[in-house]
Design an enzyme around this catalytic site. Structure first.
Site, short mmCIF file in Angstrom:
data_model
loop_
_atom_site.label_atom_id
_atom_site.label_comp_id
_atom_site.label_asym_id
_atom_site.label_seq_id
_atom_site.Cartn_x
_atom_site.Cartn_y
_atom_site.Cartn_z
N MET A 152 0.84 -1.20 0.00
CA MET A 152 0.00 0.00 0.00
C MET A 152 0.88 1.25 0.00
O MET A 152 0.73 2.15 0.82
CB MET A 152 -0.93 -0.05 1.23
CG MET A 152 -2.10 0.90 1.18
SD MET A 152 -3.12 0.74 -0.28
CE MET A 152 -4.67 0.19 0.44
N GLY A 153 1.82 1.32 -0.92
CA GLY A 153 2.62 2.53 -1.10
C GLY A 153 1.84 3.50 -1.99
O GLY A 153 0.62 3.40 -2.11
N ARG A 154 2.57 4.40 -2.62
CA ARG A 154 1.91 5.44 -3.43
C ARG A 154 1.01 4.85 -4.51
O ARG A 154 -0.13 5.26 -4.69
CB ARG A 154 2.95 6.34 -4.09
CG ARG A 154 3.70 7.24 -3.15
CD ARG A 154 4.82 7.95 -3.88
NE ARG A 154 5.92 7.03 -4.07
CZ ARG A 154 7.10 7.12 -3.44
NH1 ARG A 154 7.32 8.12 -2.62
NH2 ARG A 154 8.04 6.23 -3.64
N ILE A 155 1.53 3.86 -5.24
CA ILE A 155 0.74 3.32 -6.36
C ILE A 155 -0.40 2.45 -5.84
O ILE A 155 -1.54 2.55 -6.34
CB ILE A 155 1.66 2.55 -7.34
CG1 ILE A 155 2.68 3.53 -7.95
CG2 ILE A 155 0.83 1.90 -8.45
CD1 ILE A 155 3.78 2.88 -8.79
N THR A 233 1.78 -5.07 -12.00
CA THR A 233 2.39 -3.90 -12.66
C THR A 233 3.62 -3.46 -11.87
O THR A 233 4.07 -2.32 -12.01
CB THR A 233 1.39 -2.72 -12.75
OG1 THR A 233 0.88 -2.45 -11.44
CG2 THR A 233 0.25 -3.01 -13.69
N ARG A 235 7.04 -5.65 -10.44
CA ARG A 235 8.22 -6.25 -11.04
C ARG A 235 7.94 -7.74 -11.24
O ARG A 235 7.33 -8.38 -10.37
CB ARG A 235 9.45 -6.09 -10.14
CG ARG A 235 10.06 -4.69 -10.14
CD ARG A 235 10.70 -4.32 -11.49
NE ARG A 235 11.32 -3.00 -11.47
CZ ARG A 235 10.72 -1.85 -11.82
NH1 ARG A 235 9.44 -1.86 -12.21
NH2 ARG A 235 11.39 -0.72 -11.77
N GLU A 264 12.27 -10.66 -18.35
CA GLU A 264 11.59 -9.61 -19.12
C GLU A 264 12.49 -9.19 -20.28
O GLU A 264 13.61 -8.75 -20.01
CB GLU A 264 11.32 -8.43 -18.19
CG GLU A 264 10.39 -7.41 -18.82
CD GLU A 264 9.91 -6.38 -17.79
OE1 GLU A 264 9.24 -6.77 -16.82
OE2 GLU A 264 10.23 -5.21 -17.99
N HIS A 283 5.61 -3.80 -20.24
CA HIS A 283 6.06 -2.90 -19.17
C HIS A 283 5.75 -1.43 -19.53
O HIS A 283 6.66 -0.60 -19.61
CB HIS A 283 7.56 -3.10 -18.91
CG HIS A 283 7.98 -2.67 -17.52
ND1 HIS A 283 8.98 -3.28 -16.81
CD2 HIS A 283 7.52 -1.68 -16.71
CE1 HIS A 283 9.13 -2.70 -15.64
NE2 HIS A 283 8.25 -1.71 -15.55
N ALA A 285 3.16 0.48 -17.94
CA ALA A 285 2.21 1.11 -17.00
C ALA A 285 2.46 2.62 -16.84
O ALA A 285 1.52 3.38 -16.62
CB ALA A 285 2.27 0.42 -15.64
C1 DGY Z 1 9.32 2.22 -12.69
O1 DGY Z 1 9.40 3.45 -12.75
O2 DGY Z 1 9.90 1.55 -11.83
C2 DGY Z 1 8.44 1.53 -13.70
O3 DGY Z 1 8.53 0.18 -13.66
C3 DGY Z 1 8.68 2.08 -15.09
O4 DGY Z 1 8.04 3.28 -15.14
#
Ligand code: DGY
Length: 327
Positions: A152-155, A233, A235, A264, A283, A285
């Site tokens: 539950m960080g920023r994203i 989304t 790693r 990847e 990759h 996002a």
């Molecule tokens: C990041 O910034 O770590 C993403 O995976 C690519 O934008």
């Protein structure tokens, strides 16, 4: 000042660098390998890297003039920060500027997988769609489903905010409870086992570290609902790829949406790419025009500040590295 940039990045960043430095840009579309990176960046004061370059102690020892490494990404599992710090090299990243764009894409992937957008559109392209079908391409509802957010960080928080608009029940797990967020986001803290058991959708938003590597493996997948969807989304290394392929093949879980994979990219003949219940994207996002420009600008600002000897806007080790700075 000489700055080596390991790929062509948005002009917003390159122009800023060029105001203060001689800028060398890696000219190929594929990233430099280790030896190529060392040869290309020889004599540079700073490196502007992407998540595709591994920067460790050995690379830094081979590039003794480098005083700062600015990664155009929020993730930094490609950089050995400890090795950089002990060598007095400042490391910077680009958080915040990509949060909302990444959360948007998490939902794009989730909705596409849940509603089977790709197989349905492919059937239209192949000319197979003849009429409205009462049993055609039935998916899973996102509205009202239970979403489990891992990290539950920023994203993760930005994904949770979007989930509220879909009337989703929100569960989350993290290394610690985020009480201040629970009320705002209407989210309930659970452990990973509970989260995978109870969620209709599991969405991963943790950095790749020794603790999170393959945190979703055969055991976690076995606990998930047979109707569950897994979205990544973050790693690729957070998931055990072969265990996931087994789970999708055997129907242990219903589907997955992967913007990141391990390795990847996946080899083109990898079995995951042949499964109808997986959507793999390259990759992307954070890939909106505005966000990539913001990332490039922040990466450039970070690098220039570090090289001027000023505190960069977003550094991981400014104080510690400065204490050991090059003479
Ligand atoms: C990041 O910034 O770590 C993403 O995976 C690519 O934008």
């Amino acid at each position: 000042m000489r700055i080596a940039v390991t790929r062509k990045i948005p002009e917003a960043g390159l122009a800023l660098l060029a105001e203060e430095a001689e800028v060398l840009v890696w000219p190929k579309s594929l990233p430099p390998n280790r030896d190529e990176l060392i040869a290309f960046a020889a004599g540079a004061d700073g490196l502007l890297t992407l998540l595709t370059e591994r920067v460790d102690g050995e690379v830094l020892d081979a590039l003794p003039t480098v005083r700062a490494v600015s990664n155009m990404a929020v993730g930094y599992d490609n950089i050995d920060v400890e090795a950089a710090t002990t060598r007095g090299v400042v490391v910077c990243i680009t958080p915040d500027v990509l949060t909302e764009t990444t959360a948007d894409f998490t939902f794009a992937l989730l909705l596409a997988v849940a509603r089977r957008v790709k197989p349905a559109a492919d059937a239209v392209l192949r000319g197979e769609w003849k009429t409205w079908e009462p049993l055609g391409f039935l998916g899973q509802d996102v509205y009202g489903a239970t979403l489990g957010i891992v990290g539950m960080g920023r994203i993760g928080q930005a994904v949770a905010r979007r989930a509220r608009g879909f009337a989703m029940t929100i569960l989350y797990t993290d290394h610690e409870r985020r009480l201040e967020l629970e009320e705002e986001l209407g989210a309930r803290f659970v452990n990973l086992e509970q989260l995978v058991r109870e969620s209709d959708v599991v969405s991963l938003h943790v950095p790749l570290t020794s603790e999170t590597r393959q945190m979703i493996g055969a055991e976690q997948l076995r606990l998930m609902k047979r109707s569950a969807i897994l979205i990544n989304t973050a790693r690729g290394g957070v998931i055990d790829t072969e265990a996931l392929a087994d789970a999708l093949e055997s129907g242990t879980i219903w589907a997955a949406g992967l913007d990141v994979t391990d390795p990847e990219p996946l080899p083109p003949d990898h079995r995951l790419l042949r499964l109808p219940n997986v959507l793999v994207t390259p990759h992307i996002a954070s890939a909106s025009e505005a966000t990539r420009a913001r990332m490039a600008r922040l990466a450039a600002e970070n690098l220039l500040a570090a090289l001027r000897g000023e505190r960069p806007p977003r550094s991981l080790n400014w104080e510690a590295a400065r204490g050991r700075a090059h003479p």
